[in-house]
Design an enzyme around this catalytic site. Structure first.
Site, short mmCIF file in Angstrom:
data_model
loop_
_atom_site.label_atom_id
_atom_site.label_comp_id
_atom_site.label_asym_id
_atom_site.label_seq_id
_atom_site.Cartn_x
_atom_site.Cartn_y
_atom_site.Cartn_z
N GLY A 32 102.21 -74.52 10.27
CA GLY A 32 101.31 -74.02 9.23
C GLY A 32 100.27 -73.10 9.84
O GLY A 32 99.14 -73.00 9.35
N HIS B 50 87.02 -80.19 -4.29
CA HIS B 50 87.68 -79.33 -3.30
C HIS B 50 87.80 -77.89 -3.79
O HIS B 50 87.68 -77.61 -4.98
CB HIS B 50 89.07 -79.87 -2.96
CG HIS B 50 89.03 -81.03 -2.01
ND1 HIS B 50 88.82 -82.32 -2.43
CD2 HIS B 50 89.19 -81.10 -0.66
CE1 HIS B 50 88.84 -83.13 -1.38
NE2 HIS B 50 89.06 -82.43 -0.30
N LYS C 75 93.64 -75.99 -3.40
CA LYS C 75 94.21 -77.23 -2.86
C LYS C 75 95.46 -77.62 -3.64
O LYS C 75 95.46 -77.62 -4.87
CB LYS C 75 93.16 -78.35 -2.93
CG LYS C 75 93.66 -79.67 -2.35
CD LYS C 75 92.53 -80.65 -2.08
CE LYS C 75 93.04 -82.01 -1.63
NZ LYS C 75 93.92 -81.92 -0.46
N ARG D 202 99.50 -70.04 9.89
CA ARG D 202 98.77 -68.98 9.18
C ARG D 202 98.03 -69.51 7.95
O ARG D 202 97.46 -68.73 7.18
CB ARG D 202 99.74 -67.85 8.79
CG ARG D 202 100.11 -66.99 10.01
CD ARG D 202 100.68 -65.65 9.60
NE ARG D 202 102.00 -65.75 9.01
CZ ARG D 202 103.13 -65.88 9.70
NH1 ARG D 202 103.10 -65.94 11.02
NH2 ARG D 202 104.30 -65.96 9.09
N GLY D 203 98.03 -70.83 7.78
CA GLY D 203 97.30 -71.42 6.65
C GLY D 203 95.82 -71.54 6.96
O GLY D 203 95.37 -71.24 8.06
N ARG D 204 95.06 -72.01 5.96
CA ARG D 204 93.60 -72.15 6.14
C ARG D 204 93.29 -73.07 7.31
O ARG D 204 92.49 -72.74 8.19
CB ARG D 204 92.97 -72.70 4.85
CG ARG D 204 92.84 -71.70 3.73
CD ARG D 204 92.31 -72.36 2.45
NE ARG D 204 93.31 -73.21 1.85
CZ ARG D 204 94.21 -72.81 0.95
NH1 ARG D 204 94.18 -71.57 0.52
NH2 ARG D 204 95.10 -73.64 0.46
N1 LIG Z 1 93.36 -84.12 7.47
C1 LIG Z 1 92.39 -83.23 7.28
O1 LIG Z 1 91.28 -83.32 7.84
C2 LIG Z 1 92.65 -82.07 6.34
C3 LIG Z 1 91.72 -81.03 6.23
C4 LIG Z 1 92.05 -79.94 5.43
C5 LIG Z 1 93.27 -79.90 4.78
N2 LIG Z 1 94.13 -80.94 4.91
C6 LIG Z 1 95.48 -80.90 4.35
O2 LIG Z 1 96.25 -79.99 5.13
C7 LIG Z 1 97.28 -79.42 4.32
C8 LIG Z 1 97.21 -77.90 4.43
O3 LIG Z 1 96.00 -77.43 3.89
P1 LIG Z 1 95.61 -75.89 3.95
O4 LIG Z 1 94.39 -75.72 3.10
O5 LIG Z 1 95.58 -75.41 5.36
O6 LIG Z 1 96.88 -75.23 3.21
P2 LIG Z 1 97.40 -73.72 3.28
O7 LIG Z 1 98.24 -73.53 2.06
O8 LIG Z 1 96.28 -72.78 3.52
O9 LIG Z 1 98.33 -73.69 4.58
C9 LIG Z 1 99.57 -74.30 4.69
C10 LIG Z 1 100.43 -73.43 5.58
O10 LIG Z 1 101.62 -74.14 5.89
C11 LIG Z 1 102.69 -73.22 5.86
N3 LIG Z 1 103.95 -73.96 5.72
C12 LIG Z 1 104.52 -74.47 4.61
N4 LIG Z 1 105.68 -75.09 4.90
C13 LIG Z 1 105.84 -74.97 6.25
C14 LIG Z 1 106.82 -75.43 7.16
N5 LIG Z 1 107.91 -76.10 6.75
N6 LIG Z 1 106.66 -75.17 8.48
C15 LIG Z 1 105.59 -74.47 8.93
N7 LIG Z 1 104.62 -74.02 8.09
C16 LIG Z 1 104.74 -74.27 6.77
C17 LIG Z 1 102.36 -72.30 4.69
O11 LIG Z 1 103.10 -71.08 4.77
C18 LIG Z 1 100.87 -72.11 4.91
O12 LIG Z 1 100.60 -71.04 5.78
C19 LIG Z 1 97.06 -79.98 2.92
O13 LIG Z 1 97.87 -81.11 2.74
C20 LIG Z 1 95.59 -80.41 2.94
O14 LIG Z 1 95.30 -81.41 2.02
C21 LIG Z 1 93.84 -82.02 5.67
O1 LIG Z 2 91.36 -78.71 1.91
C1 LIG Z 2 92.06 -79.73 1.72
O2 LIG Z 2 93.16 -79.69 1.12
C2 LIG Z 2 91.58 -81.03 2.24
N1 LIG Z 2 92.35 -82.07 2.06
C3 LIG Z 2 92.05 -83.36 2.58
C4 LIG Z 2 92.45 -84.43 1.58
O3 LIG Z 2 93.32 -84.21 0.72
O4 LIG Z 2 91.89 -85.53 1.67
C5 LIG Z 2 90.63 -83.57 3.00
C6 LIG Z 2 90.04 -82.38 3.66
C7 LIG Z 2 90.30 -81.09 2.95
#
Ligand SMILES: NC(=O)c1ccc[n+]([C@@H]2O[C@H](COP(=O)([O-])OP(=O)(O)OC[C@H]3O[C@@H](n4cnc5c(N)ncnc54)[C@H](O)[C@@H]3O)[C@@H](O)[C@H]2O)c1
Ligand SMILES: O=C(O)C1=N[C@H](C(=O)O)CCC1
Length: 252
Positions: free
Chosen positions: A12, A137, A141, A14-16
């Site tokens: 992932g 959020h 999301k 290139r994701g956030r």
């Molecule tokens: N645990 C934490 O602290 C925390 C914090 C923030 C976000 N999150 C979670 O992280 C996940 C991603 O959030 P985000 O905001 O970065 O999303 P996002 O959509 O910005 O990024 C996800 C990236 O994953 C890529 N992707 C999708 N399928 C893929 C695969 N099979 N292999 C490789 N890359 C792939 C997408 O192209 C995209 O670039 C969500 O489930 C979110 O809830 C968790």
């Molecule tokens: O940005 C998101 O997506 C986040 N997801 C986590 C969740 O689902 O609990 C928490 C942090 C940000």
């Protein structure tokens, strides 16, 4: 002599979150970013690049296959992607049973303050008859309610049950479906999606003449990086499944 750096891959990339993790790994003197895996890439690239740890911030629909691949290739995994229920966790445990020595650290929230919010909420749970969770959020999301809110609700429910607390006394009748939120382990959870937000949660406890509010705000994705890097460094010495960042922290 320079100590060798730990080779890390990011799913992932290139994701956030993934892009932020890539930057944090690049900036860490003891870590080396060897593979940036995106949707459509062949994950074999991370094995060929010699990754010892992979970090996954992708999508609930993609994460299981990535974990399966890494475990099958002896690569430790740090998972931040949400969408895990007990059935998914059992599948991961089964895969790990066939791969002794491989570790997976999985946490729905890597921010220290969010971990403390959950710990404090669990402690407060037995003292209050009422509790509700509001998670807030950013608008892009993918999932609702958040993984953090679901885990918080389950921990609160378990603490209430252990203390012998019965059902909450609060009214549930509504004129419109959804007005009282979704129920996670009987705890009402309300999900707000709003431009300008990053990741926020309030846990509201209500009792006789008083309210306790525990609130956490991630104002920037940098808030998750110390926890992610801690997990990256620790996962290789924690075979099996580690659930939650609190297991890597000294919270006594
Ligand atoms: N645990 C934490 O602290 C925390 C914090 C923030 C976000 N999150 C979670 O992280 C996940 C991603 O959030 P985000 O905001 O970065 O999303 P996002 O959509 O910005 O990024 C996800 C990236 O994953 C890529 N992707 C999708 N399928 C893929 C695969 N099979 N292999 C490789 N890359 C792939 C997408 O192209 C995209 O670039 C969500 O489930 C979110 O809830 C968790
Ligand atoms: O940005 C998101 O997506 C986040 N997801 C986590 C969740 O689902 O609990 C928490 C942090 C940000």
């Amino acid at each position: 002599m320079t100590a060798s750096r730990l080779p890390v891959a990011v799913f992932g990339a290139r994701g956030r979150m993934g892009a932020t993790v890539c930057a944090a790994v690049r900036a860490a003197p003891d870590l080396e970013l060897v593979a940036e895996v995106e949707a459509g890439d062949d994950p074999q690239m991370l094995v060929d690049a010699g990754a010892r740890v992979a970090v996954d911030f992708t999508h609930p629909d993609a994460v299981m296959e990535n974990i399966r691949f890494c475990i099958g290739h002896g690569v430790h995994v740090v998972v931040g992607t949400t969408g895990f229920d007990d059935a998914r966790l059992d599948v991961v445990r089964r895969w790990l049973a066939d791969a002794p020595g491989v570790g997976v650290v999985l946490a729905p929230n890597f921010a220290l303050g969010a971990v403390l919010m959950m710990v404090f909420a669990e402690k407060a749970a037995k003292y209050f008859p009422s509790v509700e969770i509001i998670e807030l959020h950013h608008p892009r999301k993918a999932d609702a309610p958040s993984g953090t809110a679901q885990l918080t609700a389950r921990r609160i429910a378990a603490a209430r049950a252990a203390a012998g607390r019965g059902p909450m006394p609060d009214a549930t009748t509504t004129a419109l479906d959804g007005a009282r939120g979704a129920r996670v382990a009987e705890v009402p959870v309300h999900a707000v999606r709003l431009s300008g937000l990053v990741a926020h949660q309030e846990v509201l406890f209500g009792g006789d003449g008083e309210i306790l509010t525990i609130r956490h705000d991630s104002l920037d994705r940098s808030s998750f990086m110390p926890g992610v890097l801690l997990a990256v460094r620790a996962v290789g010495s924690r075979p099996g499944l580690t659930l939650g960042l609190e297991n890597l922290l000294d919270l006594d």
